[in-house]
Scaffold this active site. Structure first.
Site, PDB file in Angstrom:
ATOM      1  CB  SER A  79      38.511  35.472  36.677  1.00 38.58           C
ATOM      2  OG  SER A  79      37.310  36.202  36.731  1.00 38.58           O
ATOM      3  CE  LYS A  89      35.857  39.036  34.496  1.00 35.63           C
ATOM      4  NZ  LYS A  89      36.984  38.254  35.005  1.00 35.63           N
TER       5      LYS A  89
END
Length: 591
Positions: A388, A192
């Site tokens: 996401s 991430k």
């Protein structure tokens, strides 16, 4: 008393004059807007479709912030309407060919969008009609579209940018330290990377790995597609790019990437020859917008059953959101309306989003979950991005269709909080003191660094949201938590890999997704109905000048910044982001 009445009369007269002037100005503007909208007319015989891609292409026509003062662009054609127009042109005997008129700025679209448009242009060409392309300078994106043309023209003083793909990421950690700001970062997922620019000075090994794989995958498909159109191998094209061999316009012809070197008048002469026209004859042409307006709708309004097509494009935000964004409240209302409509038999969610607010994502997911509980089939069609938060709202679908170049995954969560204590205390001379009833009473503020206990609480909350994200995906995709975690951790995948890994079911576009939904619902006669409902530019303008919507400032900035507005918009999104975020930290676009 006489003075009082004098001032009262003057005030009333001033108000009346202002109202008259305002009404007159409004009438002039409305008249200008009305006169700018031409009545659609059908294509004349021997017409060429004139295509330019100077503006960003929304998924749905006008589903973006519109400039009410730009009278020339009162309709920004959406991708699906553009594809429908090209399909109609293929079968229209009056349309003889396409002129790809590509400017020096290139094309403004994502790679999945470019790929779908390219396929539709190939379909048009397969009907026996011609495509001619011209540009004073080809970017790699514009050349990707031009490469399918029967003839590719390049300006003698122009060039063809053909150097391969690369990624350049900025890092702000040192800058923030110099001004006395520390970004306190909480994230879940080794890949991430959205927080890396604020906590590192270069890419992490994980981010470098995923970006290299992403760029190589997309570049490989780019070379393969161009090679098939130009009768060259991917290896030959890669060698040309690696050696930076296209340094002048003539080099592009020498290596077989363009057919003709010439100015625009040479292209127009070639078009006249193809149409059988004389030298001074005007070339009958229509823009894609004009042609789309002339073709009308193919819907069968006699059909009672409906398939709801919901376009979710832009950043996921809390609240209503602006046009071109996915407001959690607005889209929850839309989906609630859809699932309560007895005539709606299936939902197709078209997603083109890099993510955003976790809360907004979960609200939308909940409405889709309720729709499925009612027995409505839910099918997702992914565009350029479904990453996401964009994947969060997609993963429960009965079937997920992607484009090979779709960027998806990025299953991870992050939150950031600035600590500006050094900036405020040492550099600006501002100090703070508090009185509180408990050690957490003042909450998390930029005035003080978080304590170790607060840090642990924040990280635990981040991890908990990530675990929930894993569960949502596992339930939606029929996988275990550990199976999802192995391919999650914020890692980004192309559509190709998403199908291999089980994050998506098959390749296909929006039309394919609608067909899948129709089959799942067992429909024979149906029509589609699209959401969100799009307001006409005139209606948007009236709401803006009456204060219902205050977008004038953003429209002025968009007009001034042009193609660079997206970077300003990205900074504004980060500035106004609240709560935990599930978003892709970068965009990958053709130019």
């Amino acid at each position: 008393m006489k003075q009082f009445f004098k001032f009262l009369l003057a005030s009333c007269l001033g108000t009346i004059l202002a109202l008259v002037l305002f009404a007159g100005l409004g009438a002039l503007i409305v008249g200008a807007l009305a006169s700018s909208v031409e009545k659609p007319h059908s294509a004349k015989p021997n017409t060429v479709l004139h295509l330019q891609f100077e503006q960003a292409i929304p998924e749905r026509t006008n589903n973006l912030e519109m400039n009410p003062f730009d009278l020339k662009n009162q309709k920004i054609l959406g991708l699906q309407d553009m594809l429908d127009a090209l399909e109609a042109a293929r079968d229209d005997a009056n349309i003889k060919g396409v002129f790809l008129d590509l400017g020096v700025q290139g094309v403004n679209m994502g790679m999945a969008t470019a790929s779908v448009l390219r396929e539709r242009l190939l379909d048009f060409k397969g009907s026996g009609k011609f495509i001619v392309a011209y540009a004073p300078y080809y970017t790699q994106g514009s050349y990707y579209l031009a490469s399918i043309a029967d003839e590719i023209y390049l300006n003698p003083m122009g060039g063809l940018d053909f150097r391969g793909f690369g990624a350049i990421l900025p890092f702000y950690k040192n800058l923030l330290e110099k001004i006395g700001v520390e970004m306190q970062v909480f994230y879940a997922g080794d890949f991430k990377s959205a927080t890396e620019p604020y906590r590192l000075t270069k890419m992490s090994d994980q981010n470098r790995l995923q970006l290299r794989e992403l760029v190589e995958s997309i570049y490989g498909r780019y070379l393969t597609d161009i090679g098939q159109s130009r009768n060259m191998t991917a290896a030959e094209l890669r060698a040309i790019a690696d050696g930076f061999k296209l340094r002048q316009a003539e080099d592009a012809r020498t290596y077989g990437l363009v057919d003709q070197i010439g100015h625009r008048d040479a292209v127009l002469t070639a078009l006249r020859n193809r149409l059988g026209l004389e030298e001074d004859d005007k070339i009958p042409s229509m823009t894609i917008d004009e042609y789309a307006a002339s073709t009308g709708s193919k819907k069968d309004y006699s059909a009672r059953d409906k398939v709801a097509v919901v376009y979710a494009e832009g950043t996921l935000v809390m609240g209503e959101g602006d046009p071109g964004s996915i407001g959690g409240d607005r889209y929850s209302k839309i989906l609630r309306e859809v699932r309560k409509d007895e005539r709606v038999k299936a939902i197709v969610l078209r997603v083109n989003s890099r993510g955003g607010s976790v809360l907004a994502s979960d609200d939308i997911w909940q409405e889709l979950h309720l729709a499925k509980e009612q027995g409505l089939p839910v099918v997702v069609s992914m565009g350029d991005y479904a990453a996401s938060g964009g994947y969060y709202i997609s993963c429960l679908a009965d079937s997920i269709l992607v484009e090979p170049n779709t960027i998806t995954g990025s299953i991870g969560v992050f939150a950031m909080l600035p600590n500006a204590e050094t900036l405020l205390n040492d550099k600006l001379g501002i100090t703070f003191d508090t009185v509180q009833t408990g050690r957490f009473s003042t909450g998390l503020t930029p005035f003080y660094p978080v304590t170790e206990e607060e840090r642990q609480i924040m990280q635990a909350s981040t991890d908990q949201i990530y675990e929930h994200f894993l569960k949502v995906v596992a339930d939606g995709r029929g996988m275990t938590r550990d199976e999802v975690h192995a391919i999650a951790q914020g890692r980004v995948w192309t559509g190709d890999r998403a199908v291999e890994l089980g994050l998506a079911d098959r390749f296909g576009n929006l039309e394919d997704a609608i067909e899948v939904a129709v089959q799942m619902a067992g429909l024979e006669k149906y029509r589609t109905t699209e959401y969100p409902r799009i307001k006409e530019p005139l209606q948007q303008f009236i709401e803006e000048i009456t204060g219902v919507e205050e977008d004038v400032r953003s429209q002025a900035i968009r007009a001034e910044l042009g193609e660079f507005y997206q970077y300003y918009e990205a900074l504004q999104e980060l500035q106004h982001a609240s709560g935990y975020q599930a978003r892709l930290p970068f965009s990958v676009e053709f130019r």
